[in-house]
Design a protein around this motif. Sequence first.
Motif, PDB file in Angstrom:
ATOM      1  N   PRO A  32      -4.142   1.253   5.064  1.00 56.47           N
ATOM      2  CA  PRO A  32      -4.283   2.621   4.506  1.00 56.47           C
ATOM      3  C   PRO A  32      -6.110   2.839   4.721  1.00 56.47           C
ATOM      4  CG  PRO A  32      -3.033   1.493   3.288  1.00 56.47           C
ATOM      5  CD  PRO A  32      -3.332   0.791   4.074  1.00 56.47           C
ATOM      6  N   VAL A  33      -6.375   3.746   5.060  1.00 56.78           N
ATOM      7  CA  VAL A  33      -7.105   4.331   5.658  1.00 56.78           C
ATOM      8  C   VAL A  33      -7.683   6.110   4.369  1.00 56.78           C
ATOM      9  CG1 VAL A  33      -7.568   3.838   7.481  1.00 56.78           C
ATOM     10  CG2 VAL A  33      -6.393   5.882   7.115  1.00 56.78           C
ATOM     11  N   MET A  34      -6.432   6.481   3.735  1.00 53.07           N
ATOM     12  CA  MET A  34      -7.012   7.104   2.418  1.00 53.07           C
ATOM     13  C   MET A  34      -6.105   6.759   1.323  1.00 53.07           C
ATOM     14  SD  MET A  34      -5.327  10.164   4.552  1.00 53.07           S
ATOM     15  CE  MET A  34      -5.673  11.947   3.490  1.00 53.07           C
ATOM     16  N   ASP A  35      -5.930   6.688   1.010  1.00 47.04           N
ATOM     17  CA  ASP A  35      -5.889   6.632  -0.842  1.00 47.04           C
ATOM     18  C   ASP A  35      -4.307   7.098  -1.272  1.00 47.04           C
ATOM     19  OD1 ASP A  35      -6.934   8.755  -2.014  1.00 47.04           O
ATOM     20  OD2 ASP A  35      -8.588   7.263  -2.981  1.00 47.04           O
ATOM     21  N   ARG A  36      -3.993   7.282  -2.299  1.00 43.32           N
ATOM     22  CA  ARG A  36      -2.924   7.989  -2.302  1.00 43.32           C
ATOM     23  C   ARG A  36      -2.903   9.368  -3.268  1.00 43.32           C
ATOM     24  NH1 ARG A  36       2.458   5.818  -2.279  1.00 43.32           N
ATOM     25  NH2 ARG A  36       2.350   3.955  -1.854  1.00 43.32           N
ATOM     26  N   LEU A  37      -4.108   9.552  -3.917  1.00 41.67           N
ATOM     27  CA  LEU A  37      -4.801  10.865  -4.061  1.00 41.67           C
ATOM     28  C   LEU A  37      -5.088  11.275  -3.163  1.00 41.67           C
ATOM     29  CD1 LEU A  37      -4.648  12.354  -6.425  1.00 41.67           C
ATOM     30  CD2 LEU A  37      -7.403  11.841  -6.645  1.00 41.67           C
ATOM     31  N   GLN A  38      -6.042  11.487  -2.120  1.00 43.30           N
ATOM     32  CA  GLN A  38      -5.952  11.996  -1.038  1.00 43.30           C
ATOM     33  C   GLN A  38      -4.366  12.602  -0.135  1.00 43.30           C
ATOM     34  OE1 GLN A  38      -8.618   8.951   0.350  1.00 43.30           O
ATOM     35  NE2 GLN A  38     -10.654  10.950   0.852  1.00 43.30           N
ATOM     36  N   CYS A  39      -3.931  11.035  -0.018  1.00 46.11           N
ATOM     37  CA  CYS A  39      -2.360  11.450   0.668  1.00 46.11           C
ATOM     38  C   CYS A  39      -1.757  12.125   0.580  1.00 46.11           C
ATOM     39  CB  CYS A  39      -1.535  10.093   0.801  1.00 46.11           C
ATOM     40  SG  CYS A  39      -2.403   8.991   1.924  1.00 46.11           S
TER      41      CYS A  39
END
Length: 220
Positions: A32-39
């Motif tokens: 993953p290059v984005m964390d879940r909050l960003q996603c």
Amino acid sequence: MFTSTDLISTSYSSHSPAAKIFERHKVVAMPPVMDRLQCNHTAGDVRYAKDDAWIRREAIGSQGDPARFSMMDRGGIEKYAPRILDWEDWILRLAREVTGMDLILSPWYRSSVNVRKYVGDDTEGRHFDTQPLAALLFLQQGAPLRVECEAGTVDIESIPGRVVLMKGDELIHSVPPGPTDFYSCRIGVCFNLYTPDNTARPAYIDKMLYENMSYEDATR
């Protein structure tokens, strides 16, 4: 036994493992290059966009399989989820490094970056792409990406933030029906990448995607 773990690179800061996987299998799944909050924030931008922002596809694809999903083209993304486009240049640099290909951003405005949403029994049947490389960024987990490699067929889990680089013009791939819960729908972004000597896009592709035509009708 060949499994999806054979396609997963453990690092994107060092491209060597990913490059070896891609060279061998023509597809690689990055961490993953984005964390879940960003996603979640980014998925929310498009998930609750107005209905007229989505293009619904319900037809038969090039391999005779059904295609049922909703799609947002670049124009819709610019209006409802412009933060997605902030990733475009980074995705291009990553893809160049990992694949070793002389890649460029798509010269085709509408299809250059698309969001795809699969809810309930939505599916995308077996098909090839026409661009040299597809870069997929998953935003919300749901149905996997099924890829038919020479070593075998595997399902790549649609983990939020994960990037998949794939020569979809050489590998048949699909999205099987996923969870039936709307709140578990899969949302992903497809960045279409080309090379300077290969920027062709057959007219029938846009007829299928944006005019909801079957492969047979679109190629007449």
